[in-house]
Write an enzyme that holds these catalytic residues in place. Structure first.
Site, PDB file in Angstrom:
ATOM      1  N   ARG A 213       0.834  -1.185   0.000  1.00 10.44           N
ATOM      2  CA  ARG A 213       0.000   0.000   0.000  1.00 10.44           C
ATOM      3  C   ARG A 213       0.879   1.249   0.000  1.00 10.44           C
ATOM      4  NH1 ARG A 213      -3.536  -1.567   3.088  1.00 10.44           N
ATOM      5  NH2 ARG A 213      -4.769   0.344   3.236  1.00 10.44           N
ATOM      6  N   ALA A 234       6.684  -2.099  -4.497  1.00 11.67           N
ATOM      7  CA  ALA A 234       6.743  -1.292  -3.275  1.00 11.67           C
ATOM      8  C   ALA A 234       5.701  -0.172  -3.284  1.00 11.67           C
ATOM      9  CB  ALA A 234       8.142  -0.724  -3.102  1.00 11.67           C
ATOM     10  N   HIS A 235       5.687   0.592  -2.176  1.00 13.38           N
ATOM     11  CA  HIS A 235       4.671   1.633  -2.001  1.00 13.38           C
ATOM     12  C   HIS A 235       4.775   2.745  -3.047  1.00 13.38           C
ATOM     13  CE1 HIS A 235       7.632   3.376   1.233  1.00 13.38           C
ATOM     14  NE2 HIS A 235       8.112   3.495   0.026  1.00 13.38           N
ATOM     15  N   ASN A 236       3.597   3.216  -3.455  1.00 15.22           N
ATOM     16  CA  ASN A 236       3.452   4.348  -4.366  1.00 15.22           C
ATOM     17  C   ASN A 236       3.972   4.094  -5.782  1.00 15.22           C
ATOM     18  OD1 ASN A 236       3.806   5.742  -1.427  1.00 15.22           O
ATOM     19  ND2 ASN A 236       2.392   6.920  -2.718  1.00 15.22           N
ATOM     20  N   SER A 254       7.827   4.422  -5.303  1.00  9.33           N
ATOM     21  CA  SER A 254       7.546   5.635  -6.074  1.00  9.33           C
ATOM     22  C   SER A 254       8.070   5.594  -7.498  1.00  9.33           C
ATOM     23  CB  SER A 254       8.098   6.872  -5.348  1.00  9.33           C
ATOM     24  OG  SER A 254       7.495   7.020  -4.081  1.00  9.33           O
TER      25      SER A 254
END
Length: 340
Positions: A213, A234-236, A254
Site C-alpha cells: 500500500r 513497493a509503495h506508491n 515511487s
C-alpha cells in the site's frame, strides 16, 4: 467435436479430414490420438511429425505434414481458445458456504461463491460472479469487482480497490504496509502507511506476489497488466496498462512504469525511477536511472546493442590482460636495452 466445427469456430481453413472427431487439445510434446495440437515454432516440426496428433493448427499449410491442418493467422491464440473450450469448467455459483465468516456491513453481489475459511471484514464489497477460495482474508472497506477469481490464502488488506475480472493467484498479498522507516535517536521509527492499492480491470497477479500500500495516495496497477509469481512492488509505484512483470522482479518505492512495459525475470528497479511506455528490460537487469522507450540489459542497465558490445569485450578481458602483460614485459626489456 468435428474438425470442421473447430475450424469454423477459430475462423480458419481445414486442409483435409473435415469430419474427424477431436476430443481434446494438447501441446506437441504430449498430444495423443484424437487430440489437436498447434505449431507456433518451426523448430518443433519434427516432433509434430513424430507425434500422435490427429490434427494441427498452423499459420501456413505445410505439404510435409501429413495430418489435417487448420490454417489460422495466429496459431497460439487459436490454441488458447481451444483450451478454454475443452477444459474450462462453466461457472456455477455456490453462494456463501458454511465456515465462511462475513462481518456486518458487507455488501455481497449476485451469483458469488465464497468457500469455507474466508474472512470478510466489515464494510467490504464483493461484486457479482466473484469466487473466493478457502483461506482468503479481506480487510475492512476493501472493494472487489465483478467476475474476479481469488485463490486460496490471498490477503487483501483494508481499503484496497480491485476492479473487474481480476485474478489473484494463491498467496498473493495486496496492500501490506510499505517499507517506510526514519532514523530517530539511533533507532528506526515506522512511518505509518495510510494509503491504498488500486488494481484496475483484467489484471492477473501471480502466486506469492506482494503489492504494498502507498504511504499516502495509491499504489496503482493498470488495466490488463499481468504479474508473475514472486514479484515485489513497493509503495506508491505506478504501473501502466498491459504491462508484463516476470518472476522475481522487484520495484522500489515511487517508481513509475508506462503502458506496455516488459520486465523480464529478476529485474530490479531502484526507487523514483521512470520507465517510458513500450520499454523492454532483459532478465537480471538493474535499473538505476530513468529509461526512455527501448530495449535494455545489464546491471546497471544499458541499451541492448551497447550491452551486447560491452559483453563481448568483457568475455575477452582475460585474453586482453595476457596481451597487456606480455607487451609490458617486452616494453620493460626494450627500455632496459636502451638504458644499457
Amino acid at each position: 467435436m468435428k474438425l470442421i466445427e473447430i475450424s469454423d469456430m477459430l475462423g480458419g481453413r481445414v486442409t483435409s479430414g473435415h469430419d474427424i472427431e477431436i476430443d481434446g487439445a494438447c501441446g506437441v510434446d504430449d498430444v495423443k490420438s484424437g487430440q489437436i495440437t498447434y505449431l507456433a515454432d518451426l523448430k518443433l516440426t519434427t516432433k509434430l511429425i513424430n507425434s500422435q496428433a490427429s490434427a494441427v493448427i498452423i499459420k501456413r499449410e505445410r505439404h510435409d505434414i501429413h495430418i489435417p491442418q487448420v490454417v489460422v493467422s495466429n496459431p497460439s491464440h487459436a490454441f488458447s481458445k481451444l483450451l478454454r473450450m475443452f477444459y474450462t469448467k462453466p461457472f456455477r455459483a455456490t453462494g456463501v458456504m458454511n465456515g465462511a465468516y462475513i462481518s456486518e456491513g458487507v455488501t455481497l453481489g449476485k451469483d458469488i461463491s465464497i468457500y469455507p475459511g474466508v474472512y470478510i471484514s466489515s464494510g467490504a464489497s464483493i461484486g457479482d460472479n466473484t469466487t473466493i477460495y478457502p483461506g482468503v482474508y479481506i480487510g475492512e472497506n476493501a472493494i472487489i469487482g465483478q467476475n474476479c477469481l481469488i485463490y486460496s490464502n490471498v490477503s487483501i488488506r483494508e481499503d484496497v480497490r480491485i476492479g473487474n475480472r481480476v485474478i489473484l493467484q494463491s498467496g498473493a498479498v495486496i496492500g501490506s504496509d510499505g517499507f517506510g522507516y526514519e532514523m530517530d535517536g539511533g533507532r528506526f521509527i515506522k512511518i505509518p502507511q495510510i494509503g491504498t492499492v488500486i488494481i484496475e480491470d483484467d489484471v492477473e497477479i501471480g502466486a506469492n506476489t506482494t503489492i504494498d500500500r502507498a504511504t499516502t495516495g495509491s499504489t496503482v496497477i493498470g488495466a490488463g497488466t499481468k504479474i508473475d509469481n514472486l514479484v515485489q512492488i513497493a509503495h506508491n509505484v505506478k504501473i501502466g496498462k498491459n504491462s508484463i512483470l516476470i518472476a522475481q522482479t522487484g520495484i522500489a518505492g515511487s517508481s513509475s512504469l508506462g503502458d506496455y512495459v516488459v520486465l523480464a525475470g529478476q529485474v530490479g528497479i531502484s526507487d523514483h525511477i521512470e520507465i517510458e511506455a513500450g520499454t523492454k528490460v532483459g532478465a537480471q537487469s538493474g535499473v538505476m536511472e530513468n529509461l526512455k522507450t527501448g530495449a535494455y540489459m545489464g546491471s546497471p542497465s544499458l541499451p541492448h546493442l551497447q550491452y551486447k558490445r560491452s559483453h563481448i569485450l568483457f568475455t575477452k578481458l582475460p585474453e586482453l590482460n595476457d596481451r597487456i602483460n606480455k607487451l609490458e614485459k617486452q616494453l620493460a626489456e626494450l627500455t632496459k636495452d636502451i638504458n644499457t
